[in-house]
Structures are given as structure tokens and as C-alpha cells.
Design a protein around this motif. Structure first.
Motif, short mmCIF file in Angstrom:
data_model
loop_
_atom_site.label_atom_id
_atom_site.label_comp_id
_atom_site.label_asym_id
_atom_site.label_seq_id
_atom_site.Cartn_x
_atom_site.Cartn_y
_atom_site.Cartn_z
N ARG A 62 0.88 -1.17 0.00
CA ARG A 62 0.00 0.00 0.00
C ARG A 62 0.91 1.21 0.00
O ARG A 62 1.66 1.44 0.96
N SER A 63 0.86 1.97 -1.08
CA SER A 63 1.82 3.06 -1.25
C SER A 63 1.35 4.38 -0.69
O SER A 63 2.15 5.31 -0.53
N VAL A 64 0.05 4.51 -0.38
CA VAL A 64 -0.49 5.77 0.15
C VAL A 64 -1.17 5.49 1.48
O VAL A 64 -2.02 4.60 1.57
N ASN A 65 -0.78 6.24 2.51
CA ASN A 65 -1.44 6.07 3.81
C ASN A 65 -2.66 6.97 3.90
O ASN A 65 -2.84 7.91 3.11
N SER A 66 -3.53 6.68 4.87
CA SER A 66 -4.79 7.43 4.95
C SER A 66 -5.32 7.41 6.38
O SER A 66 -4.94 6.58 7.21
N LEU A 67 -6.23 8.34 6.64
CA LEU A 67 -6.95 8.45 7.91
C LEU A 67 -8.43 8.60 7.59
O LEU A 67 -8.82 9.43 6.77
N THR A 68 -9.26 7.79 8.25
CA THR A 68 -10.70 7.89 8.11
C THR A 68 -11.33 8.07 9.48
O THR A 68 -11.07 7.28 10.40
N LEU A 69 -12.11 9.12 9.63
CA LEU A 69 -12.84 9.40 10.87
C LEU A 69 -14.33 9.30 10.58
O LEU A 69 -14.83 9.93 9.64
N ASN A 70 -15.03 8.53 11.38
CA ASN A 70 -16.47 8.34 11.19
C ASN A 70 -17.16 8.56 12.53
O ASN A 70 -16.82 7.95 13.54
N THR A 71 -18.15 9.44 12.53
CA THR A 71 -18.89 9.71 13.76
C THR A 71 -20.37 9.81 13.43
O THR A 71 -20.75 10.34 12.38
N ASN A 72 -21.22 9.26 14.28
CA ASN A 72 -22.66 9.45 14.11
C ASN A 72 -23.33 9.53 15.47
O ASN A 72 -22.86 8.93 16.44
N LYS A 73 -24.40 10.28 15.50
CA LYS A 73 -25.14 10.51 16.74
C LYS A 73 -26.62 10.25 16.48
O LYS A 73 -27.18 10.71 15.48
N TYR A 74 -27.25 9.50 17.40
CA TYR A 74 -28.68 9.23 17.33
C TYR A 74 -29.32 9.64 18.64
O TYR A 74 -28.80 9.36 19.72
N SER A 75 -30.45 10.32 18.54
CA SER A 75 -31.16 10.72 19.76
C SER A 75 -32.66 10.54 19.54
O SER A 75 -33.18 10.75 18.44
N SER A 76 -33.33 10.12 20.60
CA SER A 76 -34.78 9.97 20.58
C SER A 76 -35.33 10.52 21.89
O SER A 76 -34.88 10.11 22.98
N LEU A 77 -36.28 11.42 21.80
CA LEU A 77 -36.89 12.05 22.97
C LEU A 77 -38.40 11.85 22.90
O LEU A 77 -39.02 12.21 21.90
N THR A 78 -38.97 11.27 23.95
CA THR A 78 -40.41 11.01 24.00
C THR A 78 -41.00 11.70 25.22
O THR A 78 -40.52 11.51 26.34
N ILE A 79 -42.03 12.49 25.00
CA ILE A 79 -42.73 13.21 26.07
C ILE A 79 -44.20 12.81 26.03
O ILE A 79 -44.84 12.91 24.97
N SER A 80 -44.71 12.36 27.15
CA SER A 80 -46.13 11.98 27.21
C SER A 80 -46.79 12.65 28.41
O SER A 80 -46.17 12.85 29.45
N ASN A 81 -48.07 12.97 28.24
CA ASN A 81 -48.89 13.56 29.30
C ASN A 81 -50.23 12.84 29.32
O ASN A 81 -50.89 12.72 28.27
N THR A 82 -50.62 12.35 30.48
CA THR A 82 -51.90 11.65 30.59
C THR A 82 -52.68 12.17 31.79
O THR A 82 -52.12 12.59 32.80
N LEU A 83 -54.00 12.12 31.63
CA LEU A 83 -54.92 12.49 32.71
C LEU A 83 -55.85 11.30 32.91
O LEU A 83 -56.56 10.89 31.97
N ASN A 84 -55.84 10.73 34.12
CA ASN A 84 -56.56 9.49 34.40
C ASN A 84 -57.57 9.72 35.52
O ASN A 84 -57.25 10.32 36.55
N TYR A 85 -58.81 9.23 35.31
CA TYR A 85 -59.85 9.40 36.33
C TYR A 85 -60.53 8.05 36.56
O TYR A 85 -61.01 7.40 35.61
N ASP A 86 -60.55 7.60 37.83
CA ASP A 86 -61.19 6.35 38.21
C ASP A 86 -62.42 6.66 39.07
O ASP A 86 -62.36 7.50 39.98
N LEU A 87 -63.51 5.96 38.77
CA LEU A 87 -64.77 6.21 39.48
C LEU A 87 -65.44 4.87 39.75
O LEU A 87 -65.48 3.99 38.89
N ARG A 88 -66.00 4.74 40.96
CA ARG A 88 -66.72 3.52 41.33
C ARG A 88 -68.06 3.90 41.93
O ARG A 88 -68.15 4.70 42.86
N ILE A 89 -69.11 3.31 41.35
CA ILE A 89 -70.47 3.51 41.85
C ILE A 89 -71.09 2.14 42.07
O ILE A 89 -71.37 1.42 41.10
N SER A 90 -71.19 1.75 43.33
CA SER A 90 -71.70 0.43 43.68
C SER A 90 -70.82 -0.64 43.00
O SER A 90 -69.61 -0.66 43.20
N ASP A 91 -71.44 -1.49 42.19
CA ASP A 91 -70.68 -2.55 41.50
C ASP A 91 -70.12 -2.09 40.16
O ASP A 91 -69.53 -2.89 39.43
#
Length: 607
Positions: A62-91
Motif C-alpha cells: 500500500r503506497s499511500v497512507n490514509s486516515l478515516t474518521l467516522n462519527t454518528n449521533k442518534y437521539s430519541s426524545l419522547t414526552i407523554s402527558n396523561t390524565l386518568n380518572y377512576d370512578l366507582r359507583i356500587s358494583d
């Protein structure tokens, strides 16, 4: 020389970092009313450095030298909002939930390469020190998903159960007109054994009837699937080396010498790499499910049965296009529709005898039938079959090929058969499906499916005093698959060594064989029932025996609360039908290493 290879790559390294987690907040606003906020993150950072120094080692240079730099970034952001109401009337119990969820994903990559470094030391290999050519490349992509949803639950006296859910999902991967999809679902259950008329039926400990209907969407396509994409490929055309010892010419560049001077700067344009589809929309699956859960004798005997019918419309696919259509005209489309119907049955029995022996035996069975119900002309080329012999009505997992009728045994056999290219004594005889006297592509038909007609499994667990034993096996029946060993064992491969099956090849004095006469003709390699065979199997996947030391003995150690030793075997053996000579029937690719049989000893401690 492996040592030299290690030395030449001594400066290479790869660094990976992954962060993921979730935080949430819950607030009880009033009795039964609760608000929840959740934030989840997934982050990955990858960096790779590859240094290729000059090499002069015999014929490896191999007559020619070389440098290879490889970089990658992955990001995932999940935001959730819930409103929950439980009710019991007799059975009566009521549950209400509304919420929103948003997901943001991003991916960025950068690659830099440079050649020609005057000094070969690790610290000198930086991109700015290069004196030769330099190349940079990178991509940036991402997607967004926004959902609103609501859910209503109802239960009466623990006998009648119902739930209704509706989602509205919007994805940036689809065009503005079809960005959102609405997917409802409803389920209902009836605990029959809770009814008054069942109180005296003591043999039945559980009997529940379930039914449900639901729709789900699929958006598993590229982030840029709906766009028309173009690329600037400045640079010359390429001659690519082929293993067949000649060069293949690829016209990939967009630069052109308009002046015909073969010098100076070249004008460059753009090339289409993907056609646009603004009408792309969600793939939708609708399913109906009916099930029965049962238990007898205080649930010693228990199980369940389910039947489902699932229809999928607008399957997302990139079909092939004819070259005459033009360059870069492939695109994502909503294609075929399919129907799946099937059932699942599970039953088990567990008990403990008076002598202390306890056991649990569970077995399960299941089957699915699949067929294509609609096939737009635009995607027909992506599926097996022809216009005259369409796959519509067949399974998408069926193999389209030739049927065979043994080997040619004599010249008279060849002359009396339909005209077949490269027919020879001892060659495979293909069936003339359409009876036109010629073997060609019109004689292909559907020869079987890779989807099994039945799937099954069994699990047995035994325990007596301090000894325990378990065994688990499963299998499939009624399917075909490519037996890779047939191709490599029964045919000669040109320059490669032949498999041992060729020692039993057909000859005028060895006619009682199914191995074709030796030839380099490719006629025998067509997709047919000679290569695709019944590859049903049963596998003994796991067997284990263990011994748990008594509590009195273990407690003498002072810090160990329990101790168990065991011996285990995995992937112990499998049974295949006659005629299948491959190794692991679950691994039909001859280049994949079969799952090994593994024996292990172990100790479990609790402190």
C-alpha cells in the motif's frame, strides 16, 4: 500474517456511548383524578478512527497512507402527558384516560477521509496534516411523531368487562394530506363462572369469554420516503473489480466534459435517486379476536383458545421498476392487501401428589393462513407469480417455481418429454404444467409455502423434594424451505471443491439416485421442489436438572440464604423429515453458523 495485521491496525479505535432513561411526575389532583408526565430519552454516540499506514510486505503493498474518521449521533426524545380518572359507583367501575405523546428522533453522521501523511505516528494522523486528496460526507435526518389518545374502561361486578380506545397518530414521514391516521380498538369480556347460575358448578374454576376489534398503523419507512430525492455525484465514472476477473463499468458520476477537452473543471448536475409520492399514507391493520380462557379443578387444568382474523391494507413497499421508466424512479408506495386467519390453543395441567412430587405439563398449538387479497399493478413485480398465474389468493410466503419429476433416465425419456433447454441424461426433469410441449417460465407454479401449517410446543416441569427437572421442545409442520445443503452437496460448483453428495451422482451405471449427473449447466439450479423441500422439524431446545440444598445446610454458612446447582443442555437435537439433509432447519442460509448444542453447569446463590 495475523501479527502484522494487528500491528498495522494498532492505532485504530472505536468509542461508543449510550445513554437512556426515563423520569416521570405524578400529581393526584383530586380523589380519583391523576396527572402523569413522562420524559424518556435514548442517546447514542459512535466514533471510529481508522489509520491505514504504508505497507510493503512481499506482494501485499500500500503506497499511500490514509486516515478515516467516522462519527454518528442518534437521539430519541419522547414526552407523554396523561390524565386518568377512576370512578366507582356500587358494583360499577369506570376508568377514563386522555393523553398526548410526542416523539422526536434525529440522526447525524459525518465521515472524513484524507490521504498522504508525511510522518507515520499516531499523533500526526490528523485531517489537517494530509497532503493528498480529501473526502467528506455526511447525512442528517430525523422524524417526528405526534399522538393523541383516549381510553374508557368499564367493569360490572367483576363479571362484565369492556374497554374502548382511540388513537390519532401523525407522522412526518407522510405527506400533509395523509399525515394522520385514526386507529380505534374495543374489547369486551364476560366472566361466565361469576354468574349466579354457575355458583354450583364447582368443577369450573375459571371461564371467561373475550372478544375484541382493533386497528393499528405502521409507519416503518425511511424518514424521507415521501420525497423526490436527488444527488450530486461529481466525479468520474467507475470501473469496479468483479470476482469474475473482469471490470464492470458503472456510470455513476454527474460530471461531464461539455467542451471535450479532457481537462479543467467539469460541469456537474444532479441525478434522481428516489421518486416522490405525496399520497403515501399509513399502512393499516384491522383485527378481530375471539378467545376463551378456562380452568377446572381449582385451575389444575387450565388453558385458552383464540381465533383471529387480521386484514392489512396498503402495505408499505418499494417495488422494482423497469429500466425503461428511467433512473431513480423507485419510490415507496402503498401496495398489496393481505388477509391472515388463525388460531392458538394452550392447555396445561399442574398438580402436587401426596408423596411430594409436583409437576406441570403445558402444550400449545397454533396455525395461521395467509393470502394476498389485492395486488395493485404497480407492485406486482415485487411478488412471485405472473399476470396469468397471479399470487392473488395465495400466501405471500409461497414459493413460485418448477415442479420436478425425477431425473432423465434415457435418451428416449428426453425425446418423449417436453422440450427442455440443456436437458441431459441424469438431469432434472421439470413438469410441463401448461402442457404446451415446452418447459419455460410459464411452467412455474406455486410449489409450497414457508409459512407452517402448524406450530406446536411442549414444556414439562417436575419437582421432588430438592430435585427439579424441566424439558422444553417446539416445532413446526407443513412448510417448505430451501435446503442449502442440496445445492452445495449435490452439484459441482466450477472451481470449488464438490460436496460428498456428488459421489452418488447419476451415471449410466448408477441410476437409482436422486443426485443429478455432474454438469456445470445452470439448468438444474432453478427454484423448484428439488431445492425447496419439506423442512418441518421438532427441536428439543432445553433440558435442565437441578438440586437445591436444604435450608438448614445453607444457613450454616451464615450469609447464604439459598443455593441451587444445575446442569443444562440447549439445542440438544432436532428431527427433520426424510429428504432434508441440511443442518439446522431454522437456519436455511448455508453461510450462517448453526446454533450450537451447548452444555453448561451452574450455581444459583441468594444472599
Amino acid at each position: 500474517n495475523p501479527l502484522l495485521m494487528l500491528y498495522l491496525n494498532r492505532w485504530d479505535n472505536t468509542r461508543k456511548m449510550a445513554l437512556y432513561g426515563n423520569v416521570f411526575t405524578e400529581i393526584d389532583i383530586v380523589k380519583g383524578l391523576r396527572f402523569r408526565n413522562s420524559i424518556g430519552m435514548d442517546y447514542n454516540d459512535f466514533n471510529n478512527k481508522n489509520i491505514e499506514p504504508i505497507v510493503n510486505n512481499g506482494f501485499i503493498t500500500r503506497s499511500v497512507n490514509s486516515l478515516t474518521l467516522n462519527t454518528n449521533k442518534y437521539s430519541s426524545l419522547t414526552i407523554s402527558n396523561t390524565l386518568n380518572y377512576d370512578l366507582r359507583i356500587s358494583d360499577h367501575k369506570f376508568g377514563f384516560l386522555i393523553g398526548t405523546e410526542s416523539t422526536k428522533t434525529d440522526f447525524n453522521s459525518l465521515l472524513g477521509r484524507a490521504e498522504g501523511f508525511a510522518v507515520e505516528s499516531e499523533s500526526y494522523f490528523t485531517l489537517s496534516a494530509a497532503t493528498g486528496s480529501r473526502t467528506t460526507n455526511g447525512i442528517s435526518t430525523g422524524s417526528r411523531l405526534l399522538s393523541q389518545f383516549g381510553k374508557f374502561n368499564y367493569a360490572f361486578s367483576d363479571r362484565y368487562l369492556a374497554s374502548f380506545t382511540i388513537r390519532r397518530d401523525g407522522s412526518s414521514r407522510f405527506g400533509q394530506d395523509n399525515r394522520y391516521g385514526i386507529f380505534p380498538a374495543i374489547t369486551a369480556g364476560w366472566r361466565i363462572n361469576k354468574e349466579e347460575f354457575f355458583k354450583n358448578v364447582t368443577v369450573v374454576s375459571n371461564l371467561k369469554l373475550r372478544a375484541g376489534y382493533g386497528e393499528v398503523g405502521n409507519q416503518s419507512i425511511g424518514d424521507n420516503a415521501r420525497f423526490g430525492l436527488y444527488e450530486a455525484r461529481y466525479g468520474p465514472n467507475q470501473n469496479v473489480y468483479s470476482p469474475d476477473f473482469f471490470n464492470i463499468y458503472y456510470n455513476v458520476g454527474t460530471a461531464y466534459d461539455l467542451n471535450g477537452a479532457n481537462t479543467g473543471n467539469l460541469s456537474s448536475g444532479f441525478v434522481s435517486i428516489q421518486a416522490a409520492n405525496s399520497g403515501l399514507k399509513w399502512e393499516s391493520t384491522k383485527e378481530v379476536n375471539v378467545g376463551l380462557d378456562f380452568g377446572f379443578f381449582d385451575d389444575k387444568l387450565s388453558g385458552s383458545f383464540d381465533y383471529f382474523s387480521r386484514n392489512t391494507e396498503g402495505i408499505l413497499i418499494v417495488p422494482p421498476v423497469a429500466s425503461a421508466v428511467g433512473e431513480g424512479q423507485q419510490r415507496f408506495v402503498n401496495g398489496a392487501s393481505t388477509s391472515n386467519k388463525g388460531w392458538e390453543f394452550t392447555i396445561g395441567y399442574a398438580d402436587k401428589l401426596e408423596n411430594g412430587l409436583s409437576y406441570n405439563i403445558t402444550t400449545n398449538f397454533g396455525a395461521t393462513k395467509n393470502k394476498i387479497t389485492e395486488l395493485p399493478e404497480e407492485v406486482r413485480a415485487a411478488y412471485p407469480g405472473t399476470a396469468a398465474n397471479s399470487i392473488v389468493g395465495h400466501s405471500q410466503y409461497e414459493i413460485f417455481g418448477y415442479k420436478t419429476d425425477g431425473l432423465f433416465q434415457s435418451q428416449q425419456d428426453i425425446d418423449s418429454h417436453a422440450t427442455q433447454i440443456a436437458s441431459r441424461l441424469g438431469g432434472i426433469k421439470y413438469v410441463d404444467i401448461n402442457s404446451d410441449g415446452v418447459i419455460n417460465s410459464d411452467d412455474r407454479t406455486f410449489i409450497g409455502s414457508t409459512l407452517p401449517k402448524l406450530e406446536y410446543g411442549i414444556n414439562i416441569s417436575l419437582a421432588y423434594k430438592n430435585i427439579d427437572f424441566s424439558v422444553f421442545g417446539s416445532g413446526v409442520a407443513g412448510r417448505i424451505g430451501q435446503d442449502p445443503y442440496i445445492f452445495w452437496n449435490n452439484f459441482v460448483q466450477g472451481r470449488d471443491n464438490a460436496g460428498p453428495g456428488t459421489l452418488n451422482a447419476w451415471t449410466p451405471t448408477n441410476t437409482n439416485t436422486d443426485v443429478p449427473s455432474l454438469s456445470l449447466a445452470n439448468n438444474d439450479n432453478k427454484a423448484s421442489d428439488y431445492l425447496f423441500r419439506n423442512n418441518s422439524y421438532f427441536k428439543l431446545r432445553n433440558m435442565q436438572i437441578g438440586y437445591s440444598f436444604s435450608d438448614d445446610l445453607v444457613k450454616k454458612s451464615g450469609f447464604i440464604t439459598s443455593c441451587r446447582v444445575y446442569a443444562q443442555g440447549e439445542n440438544l437435537f432436532w428431527i427433520t423429515p426424510k429428504g432434508y439433509i441440511g443442518s439446522d432447519p431454522e437456519r436455511t442460509d448455508v453461510n450462517r453458523i448453526p446454533v450450537p448444542t451447548t452444555y453448561s453447569l451452574g450455581v444459583n446463590f441468594n444472599f
